[in-house]
Design a protein around this motif. Sequence first.
Motif: not given
Length: 435
Positions: A175, A177-178, A342, A345, A347
């Motif tokens: 991910c 983002v994470h 994910c 989130c 994404s």
Amino acid sequence: MKLAKAYDPNEYEPTIYAMWETSGAFAPTGKGEPYSIVMPPPNANGNLHLGHGLMGALEDILIRYYRMKGRDVAYIPGADHAGFETWVVYEKALEKEGKSRFDFSREQLYSQVWNFVEKQRGNMELQLRALGVSASWGDLVFTLDEKVIKTVYGTFKRLWDDKLIYRGERIVNFCTVHQTSFADIEVEHKNEKSKLWKIAYPTLDKIGEVVIATTRPETMFGDTAIAVHPDDERYKKLIGTRVLLPLTDREIPIIADEYVDPAYGTGAVKITPAHDPNDFEVGERHNLERIQVIGFDGKMMNTPQQFVGLDVETARKRTLAALEAAELLRGEDSIEHAVGHCYKCNSVIQPLIKDQWFLKVQPLAQRAKKALNDNEISFSPNSRKQVLAQYYDNLRDWNLSRQIPWGIPIPAFQNVNDPDDWIFDDRVDEETIVV
Ligand SMILES: [Zn+2]
């Protein structure tokens, strides 16, 4: 005393439950044939949801039934430190304060999250009590209790000694983002409408072309081969020759691999070892280079200049536009396919190559399969047994490591003079280690 109009359980139940609990009615008696259930531990930092209500009710029915039958019943409650889950909640709290994980050391973060969880933990235990589950609270296990960590390290050591754990570069579910990888089963797959684009890769004489079909044109800059099925008559004479990778000046070979399904698309597929788990394996078999074209930040890299730094979706549109301008698009089919997301989130999960810890799953899965087929395990319903056997066959090596400070550290150390030399040592939290 005037009787209330309606019965209000909140008025009576906590007292009744406390009476049951303090009387020791839920503790194992030490007499009779043992009967035990280990409660799947709810997350320590959050509240219960409806699923916990169902779980608690079903388990408690069995527990109470066998307790009344005189069995020695142990219903062991637990609390899960829930590594990633807790981490997401905590990182959001940090964000609100205008801080990030990079403002602290790993030890500082660990103790901060510990305090955070400590504060939250009581909630779900109270909620379990409110549900009435007759758990043996004195036996509660937190997944970061010392004895659990000891068991984790003991298991890691056994798997390490059995050579079932290894560190290596493999495709992980990432991910962007994470900034962490996930195990395969943590990825949420959703069916989405998409296109299967057909793209012409010119042969070196620039007279002919091989048309491949792909759902991810933006990863073409990381292609290091085109693959066809070895028995596919349409392509047999092209195997071993080379084509030009469109929009670049790079040449790539045409290889033959059984993995290719001649009935899918055009029967020719692009191979991008750095961004697809199947292509990664094809690449291993044929010794192909791995070119990473999507960074861990989700932005394009190692591409022609006009695509560098674009996010994946924009890069897809622009790549298609550039292919169209170069007259290399040969049509598109509408398809529906599963895309990994994910679960926090939403994404799109990027398959990326990362140096990670993995568990070799097949030796274990095949033992489980054998036990299943030899009827050592009774599986219900029996008609679905083969689905489980198939699941075992398809399991890939399990990504064990995450990129978050909250959880049990991997008990392994690298020799600074020899990056391939790793040793097992469970003293990961001690400040000085002399080996
Ligand atoms: Zn995410």
